[in-house]
Design an enzyme around this catalytic site. Structure first.
Site, PDB file in Angstrom:
ATOM      1  N   GLU A 150       0.914  -1.227   0.126  1.00  0.00           N
ATOM      2  CA  GLU A 150       0.017   0.058  -0.038  1.00  0.00           C
ATOM      3  C   GLU A 150       0.819   1.303   0.165  1.00  0.00           C
ATOM      4  O   GLU A 150       0.423   2.149  -0.671  1.00  0.00           O
ATOM      5  CB  GLU A 150      -0.880  -0.048   1.307  1.00  0.00           C
ATOM      6  CG  GLU A 150      -1.714   0.939   1.240  1.00  0.00           C
ATOM      7  CD  GLU A 150      -2.441   1.371   2.569  1.00  0.00           C
ATOM      8  OE1 GLU A 150      -3.426   2.090   2.800  1.00  0.00           O
ATOM      9  OE2 GLU A 150      -2.448   0.157   3.610  1.00  0.00           O
ATOM     10  N   GLU A 287      -9.877   5.900   0.778  1.00  0.00           N
ATOM     11  CA  GLU A 287      -9.613   4.330   0.674  1.00  0.00           C
ATOM     12  C   GLU A 287      -9.834   4.057  -0.893  1.00  0.00           C
ATOM     13  O   GLU A 287     -11.152   4.019  -1.244  1.00  0.00           O
ATOM     14  CB  GLU A 287     -10.549   3.439   1.204  1.00  0.00           C
ATOM     15  CG  GLU A 287     -10.088   3.611   2.907  1.00  0.00           C
ATOM     16  CD  GLU A 287      -8.748   2.946   3.433  1.00  0.00           C
ATOM     17  OE1 GLU A 287      -8.077   2.347   2.622  1.00  0.00           O
ATOM     18  OE2 GLU A 287      -8.417   3.155   4.604  1.00  0.00           O
TER      19      GLU A 287
END
Length: 323
Positions: A150, A287
């Protein structure tokens, strides 16, 4: 980001009092974008079993560049290395420095996590005050099933977003630019935005939910007045910022709002995140998708899609700052 560790506890089941008005607001703000996605998903795009995934969005017009689609050595994600490693480039039409519609505006971009966090577990596990309680400084973040982290995703998108906003004349500051061994801690991430007197701040993440959970969501700060945290002054402007980012993200990327959180609005309100609790400037988290779902991961590891994601965020921020 995974919902484990600091700033990533599972959202509470209690409904936020802002949920209904925010749902109405985003529907009013971007009806065309949401309707367009719905029509595309129903009749305009190939099946999920087909070649192009629905969430990649036929409604967007930018075709992948030769670099995005050129064959190359396979990366750990299973996509070509050219797709994963595709770098953002400066806009050829960018105005001169300190000119453009966002001249005088300051935007802080917070690329979530740090690739060095894995080597600094003791440092990132120390507790910091987030107002409502104490949480760990930071986490390692999540990764695709094939291991693409990520932290690499967030920094890449942050660079793309910075280029787009600077082309509009904004002054842009990153909380970290791959120039720190770990972190910064969540309280410092908030403090960087506060000290910059940012007109808008955004923290970029990707989720680590279960397979089958798909789509993006934008996290808004709830009202907190506890200890070092006081978000009361930023709740309303942050909600507007989040609504504009969500609407433009749908329109530009073609991605759907999350199917597992937010009741289909793409908006979630939380009071347990230090990066929001300690902010004194309008700020949201996004997100961008779920790294642990193979279809979302195929988007997140695509340079062409990451450019669309940055464009959607940029257009939302520009819309917010220009009123």
């Amino acid at each position: 980001m995974s919902y484990t560790g600091p700033d990533f506890d599972p959202p509470q089941p209690r409904r936020s009092p802002l949920r209904r008005p925010l749902t109405v607001a985003i529907a009013a703000l971007v009806p065309g974008a949401l309707l367009g996605w719905g029509v595309y998903a129903a009749v305009g795009g190939p099946d999920d079993d087909g070649g192009t995934d629905r969430a990649s969005g036929a409604a967007t017009s930018r075709a992948p560049s030769p670099r995005d689609s050129a064959p190359g050595a396979k990366s750990p994600t299973g996509t070509s290395s050219s797709a994963v490693d595709d770098k953002p480039s400066a806009s050829p039409s960018a105005p001169a420095a300190n000119s453009g519609p966002l001249k005088g505006k300051v935007v802080v971009i917070d690329p979530g996590h740090n690739t060095g966090n894995f080597q600094h577990t003791s440092e990132i596990n120390r507790k910091v005050d987030i107002g409502t309680n104490h949480k760990e400084c930071d986490t390692t973040g999540t990764a695709t099933n094939a291991g693409w982290p990520e932290a690499k995703f967030t920094l890449d998108v942050a660079h793309r977003l910075r280029t787009l906003l600077e082309a509009q004349g904004a002054t842009v500051k990153l909380t970290q630019d791959g120039d720190r061994p770990y972190g910064p801690c969540v309280d410092e991430r908030a403090r960087i935005g506060n000290e910059a007197k940012a007109d808008a701040a955004i923290s970029i993440h990707a989720d680590g939910a279960g397979a089958g959970n798909r789509g993006f969501h934008v996290i808004l700060p709830g009202s907190v007045h506890d200890g070092a945290a006081d978000t009361r002054a930023i709740v309303a402007p942050s909600a507007e910022l989040g609504q504009r980012i969500a609407g433009n993200f749908v329109r530009v990327t073609g991605s759907a709002p999350s199917n597992y959180i937010g009741d289909g609005t793409g908006l979630v309100t939380r009071t347990d995140l230090g990066g929001l609790n300690l902010s004194t400037v309008p700020k949201v988290f996004i997100e961008c998708g779920n790294m642990r779902d193979s279809k979302d991961a195929a988007l997140l590891t695509s340079g062409a899609w990451r450019q669309k994601a940055a464009q959607g965020m940029s257009e939302g921020i520009v819309s917010f700052l220009r009123g």
